[in-house]
Design an enzyme around this catalytic site. Structure first.
Site, PDB file in Angstrom:
ATOM      1  N   SER A  57      53.715  34.260  42.159  1.00  0.00           N
ATOM      2  CA  SER A  57      53.165  34.842  43.426  1.00  0.00           C
ATOM      3  C   SER A  57      52.873  34.213  44.541  1.00  0.00           C
ATOM      4  O   SER A  57      52.880  32.816  44.435  1.00  0.00           O
ATOM      5  CB  SER A  57      51.517  35.506  42.940  1.00  0.00           C
ATOM      6  N   TYR A  92      43.221  34.598  38.639  1.00  0.00           N
ATOM      7  CA  TYR A  92      44.472  34.899  38.905  1.00  0.00           C
ATOM      8  C   TYR A  92      45.486  33.825  39.652  1.00  0.00           C
ATOM      9  O   TYR A  92      46.534  33.437  39.244  1.00  0.00           O
ATOM     10  CB  TYR A  92      44.569  36.122  39.731  1.00  0.00           C
TER      11      TYR A  92
END
Length: 285
Positions: free
Chosen positions: A166, A179
């Site tokens: 990401s 995350y």
């Protein structure tokens, strides 16, 4: 922001990248985690559309059934096998890899399963932190640990492990510490696999900005509540505000990066990160 401003996320044969590749045959297997929805579902469908046999793993059995229906629509040769799996259970992870190895020659792994929890560090529930790290970092490590010997024992030892990273594996924003920690760790795992793959077993990661998935739809609502703003403001100002490409990616567009990375066209992609972020991390005002 209205629905008309959002991209079409329907999975069709036309939306998926198909490549002629000597290893994209039904005898060869791709294992895809998180295959019940979103990017995982799209990647499973995309790889099956290339002719590979795909083993799709997810804790959501109903969702896997939906993925099987989509594969039947988009794939002429590739097959899809459901593998209900709890990625926090070591025995389940081992069984998942064995199921993939039994379906043919395991050559490719796409570690895509993910989740999110929005909270500042001072209030972040440790059970949520542990769960996110288990699913998004420990499970990919354990999956690679079990899968690498199978790939390396292929007739030519060739294959690849792709990890869903990401923009949050490159930089940090507020309220997503677990995350962000997991995604930074995945880039390290990707490099470690490449270091031990002896050139024929490759590894790469895929880093994108915001993708219109069910997880993202939930995150929009959570971020709006956390910051006290509207959902449209979250999309326009928080998610797309820093990007230069003013449109969310679709799951199919991300899946196509995995297809390319696994193919022979990705021969020199080894330990690297495919950063397709619309300018999130490379530009600023």
């Amino acid at each position: 922001m209205s629905d008309a401003d959002l991209p079409d996320t329907d999975l069709t044969r036309e939306s998926l990248l198909t490549l002629d590749d000597p290893r994209f045959t039904p005898d060869n297997v791709a294992l895809v985690t998180g295959a019940a929805s979103g990017i995982g579902r799209a990647t499973a469908a995309g790889l099956a559309a290339t002719g590979l046999t795909v083993v799709g793993a997810d804790i959501d059995e109903d969702g896997l059934g939906g993925t099987a229906d989509i594969v039947a629509d988009v794939a002429d040769e590739g097959a899809f096998h459901e593998a209900p799996t709890d990625l926090t259970d070591d025995e389940d992870v081992a069984a998942m890899v064995e199921a993939a190895a039994e379906a043919g020659q395991l050559r490719y792994v796409a570690n895509i399963a993910g989740m999110q929890h929005i909270s500042p560090i001072s209030n972040f529930p440790m059970e949520q932190y542990d769960l996110l790290l288990d699913v998004m970092l420990r499970a990919p490590f354990l999956t690679a640990r079990h899968a690498m010997p199978h790939i390396q024992n292929a007739d030519d030892g060739a294959g690849a492990i792709g990890n869903m990273c990401s923009v949050h594996g490159h930089y940090a924003t507020q309220d997503k510490a677990a995350y962000i920690t997991a995604k930074h760790g995945l880039r390290g795992l990707t490099r470690s696999i490449a270091a031990e793959g002896e050139g024929s077993l490759r590894s790469f990661s895929v880093s994108v900005g915001y993708v219109l998935t069910p997880l993202m739809e939930n995150q929009i609502a959570d971020t709006a509540a956390e910051r006290g703003i509207s959902e449209s403001e979250v999309v326009e100002n928080v998610m797309l505000g820093q990007a230069r490409t003013k449109e969310m990616m679709t799951p199919a567009q991300v899946a196509n990066l995995f297809t390319f990375g696994f193919s022979s066209h990705g021969q020199h992609l080894n330990g690297g990160d495919m950063l397709w972020d619309g300018g999130y991390t490379t530009t600023y005002e």
